[in-house]
Design a protein around this motif. Structure first.
Motif, PDB file in Angstrom:
ATOM      1  N   ILE A   3       0.875  -1.177   0.000  1.00 32.01           N
ATOM      2  CA  ILE A   3       0.000   0.000   0.000  1.00 32.01           C
ATOM      3  C   ILE A   3       0.903   1.215   0.000  1.00 32.01           C
ATOM      4  O   ILE A   3       1.644   1.447   0.964  1.00 32.01           O
ATOM      5  CB  ILE A   3      -0.917   0.024   1.225  1.00 32.01           C
ATOM      6  CG1 ILE A   3      -1.787  -1.238   1.238  1.00 32.01           C
ATOM      7  CG2 ILE A   3      -1.790   1.261   1.228  1.00 32.01           C
ATOM      8  CD1 ILE A   3      -2.617  -1.358   2.481  1.00 32.01           C
ATOM      9  N   VAL A   5       2.000   5.125   0.061  1.00 33.99           N
ATOM     10  CA  VAL A   5       1.584   6.445   0.513  1.00 33.99           C
ATOM     11  C   VAL A   5       2.682   7.408   0.098  1.00 33.99           C
ATOM     12  O   VAL A   5       3.774   7.410   0.671  1.00 33.99           O
ATOM     13  CB  VAL A   5       1.385   6.479   2.045  1.00 33.99           C
ATOM     14  CG1 VAL A   5       0.935   7.853   2.474  1.00 33.99           C
ATOM     15  CG2 VAL A   5       0.375   5.445   2.470  1.00 33.99           C
ATOM     16  N   ASN A 208      -6.709   2.511  -2.000  1.00 34.62           N
ATOM     17  CA  ASN A 208      -6.591   3.941  -2.272  1.00 34.62           C
ATOM     18  C   ASN A 208      -7.468   4.345  -3.449  1.00 34.62           C
ATOM     19  O   ASN A 208      -8.217   5.329  -3.375  1.00 34.62           O
ATOM     20  CB  ASN A 208      -5.128   4.293  -2.549  1.00 34.62           C
ATOM     21  CG  ASN A 208      -4.932   5.791  -2.755  1.00 34.62           C
ATOM     22  OD1 ASN A 208      -5.108   6.584  -1.842  1.00 34.62           O
ATOM     23  ND2 ASN A 208      -4.563   6.169  -3.976  1.00 34.62           N
ATOM     24  N   THR A 238      -3.326   5.469   4.356  1.00 37.83           N
ATOM     25  CA  THR A 238      -4.057   5.612   3.088  1.00 37.83           C
ATOM     26  C   THR A 238      -5.411   6.273   3.314  1.00 37.83           C
ATOM     27  O   THR A 238      -5.814   7.162   2.557  1.00 37.83           O
ATOM     28  CB  THR A 238      -4.238   4.230   2.435  1.00 37.83           C
ATOM     29  OG1 THR A 238      -2.968   3.649   2.177  1.00 37.83           O
ATOM     30  CG2 THR A 238      -5.014   4.355   1.129  1.00 37.83           C
TER      31      THR A 238
END
Length: 480
Positions: A3, A5, A208, A238
């Protein structure tokens, strides 16, 4: 599973603080502020009318609003929560006299103003609670119409999501969360989600994009073996980048918020689950209230009950009252009373009707359009008037006004160990089972509601169930 960011996302977050805050929340907070100001002004007028002093009218409104701000009464996380909203108002009301006392001793030395501020706290909190109750009902109606609800993304394993969606859908009244889509930690089980009719927006790595595409304002993450601390931290980042709330669903379901508390230990926030408080001392107020209310209702309803008894005798042969052995608290047997709604040979005919049982998935025996029910009995069941003689059981102490459904001895013999936990409290004249659908509910759901009541019992929960009983009786849902 990754994930990302990025720094660019963080810059976007800085440029648009609060962009996802819904307009209804701002209006709700503004209405609360105005209402609290008016409540304080009304309380000040009451004090002026009684004691003829105006000073409190200048001091009380701003002081009251400050007390509500300090106790986070305008925090959007409490909107619509009911008991939590009311508790914050009560805490502020308790703090008001303490604040007035401090000002008295340190600044004014005006005993009259101190007296007025302390006295005004009572009407101020009464007005504030009434306003919040009215706003809460209006907010629930708004959610029931699908307005002002939080677009919510569910993230986690398919099985947990299916269970959570079932809980959300069977909850009474409008709910704040509106499921907009799902991101699965186990995409191979996507078929279970498609059966729910909810959009499947990919895996956890697509979170996201899913938040951005669906305009999600709340992310609910369910427990999964692959969700370690690092993964959850990145998921929360997120959500924060997109301005969405990030919520973690507990592993245990059916635990009331009042039993949960965060206990920091060596920098680790641990969630404490308080054990149910079922001691005799804690339940003494319930016992006294049960018997007092039941005795009062019997005195008021004596003549109507006598009339019902005569009508039952006139409609069909047999006694007016039906007596049956039931199992009470701690497994003790007692004789439960009801107005007779069936023919005298109803038990002999039960075997012939077994194939019509609506609760074939459990121990309950319920048949729609049961041929054993008399003409008057059908009306008594739909209106729940057949339950009125159980007020005598409440006065005797065998039953409570609110509690699980009283079970038959043969049912209890078949209970697994965890279901016998429902015998820790007295059976009730009404309960979560009764106000949530009664006989229309499957056996597993009835058990879940009863066990949830036992674990989360409080006087507030009892009063809430009693308040819902009237509308449940009027609807007649599951009454057959």
């Amino acid at each position: 599973m990754t994930i990302e960011v990025t720094h660019e996302h963080l810059v976007v977050e800085d440029r648009r603080p609060g962009t996802r805050r819904r307009r209804w929340e701002r209006r709700y907070r503004l209405v609360l502020l105005v209402a609290d100001g008016l409540a304080a002004a009304a309380a000040a007028l009451v004090i002026h009318g009684v004691y003829g002093r105006w000073a409190v009218a200048l001091v009380l409104p701003p002081t009251w609003i400050i007390a509500m701000l300090v106790h986070r009464s305008y925090d959007r996380s409490a909107f619509g929560l009911g008991p939590e909203e009311y508790l914050r108002v009560l805490r502020g009301a308790v703090a008001l006299p303490a604040l007035a006392a401090c000002v008295h001793w340190l600044v004014t030395r005006d005993s009259g103003l101190l007296h007025d501020m302390i006295t005004a706290a009572v009407p101020a909190v009464a007005f504030a609670l009434m306003v919040r109750y009215a706003l809460r009902r209006r907010l629930y109606r708004r959610w029931a119409r699908g307005r002002g609800r939080s677009a919510t993304l569910l993230v986690g394993p398919a099985r947990g999501i299916v269970e959570l969606v079932a809980v959300l859908r069977r909850a009474a009244g409008g709910q704040q969360l509106q499921v907009a889509g799902v991101c699965l930690s186990n995409p191979e089980n996507a078929g279970e989600i498609r059966k729910l009719g909810i959009p499947l927006l990919g895996g956890v790595g697509d979170m996201n994009d899913a938040i951005r595409a669906m305009g999600v304002s709340t992310v609910v993450t369910l427990p999964a073996p692959e969700f370690d601390a690092a993964v959850l931290r990145r998921m929360s980042w997120t959500a924060a980048v997109q301005g969405a709330d990030f919520l973690l669903a507990p592993v245990l379901a059916d635990v009331s918020a009042s039993r949960l508390a965060v206990r920091p230990t060596n920098g680790v926030p641990l969630v404490r689950i308080q054990a149910p408080n079922l001691s005799r001392i804690s339940r003494l107020p319930k016992e006294l209230l049960d018997r007092a209310l039941a005795a009062g209702l019997l005195a008021v309803l004596l003549l109507p009950m006598l009339a019902i008894a005569l009508i039952v005798r006139w409609d069909s042969s047999g006694p007016a009252l039906f007596r049956q052995r039931r199992v009470g608290r701690y497994g003790n047997h007692f004789t439960m009373l009801k107005f007779r709604t069936m023919r005298q040979d109803s038990e002999a005919l039960r075997a012939e009707l077994a194939h019509l049982n609506q609760n074939s998935d459990g121990l309950l025996f319920k048949v729609k359009e049961d041929p054993r029910i008399t003409r008057v009995g059908s009306f008594l069941r739909r209106s729940s008037l057949d339950e009125l003689p159980q007020l005598i059981n409440v006065v005797r102490g065998d039953m409570s006004l609110v509690g699980p459904r009283p079970s038959l001895p043969e049912e209890v013999e078949e209970y697994p160990a965890e279901v016998k936990r429902r015998l820790l409290v007295k059976p009730g004249l009404t309960g979560l089972w009764q106000v949530s659908g009664r006989s229309d509910l499957p056996w597993a759901e009835a058990v879940r509601l009863d066990l949830g009541y036992v674990d989360n019992w409080s006087m507030g929960l009892d009063l809430s169930i009693l308040a819902r009983t009237g509308s449940a009786v009027m609807r007649g849902t599951g009454a057959y």
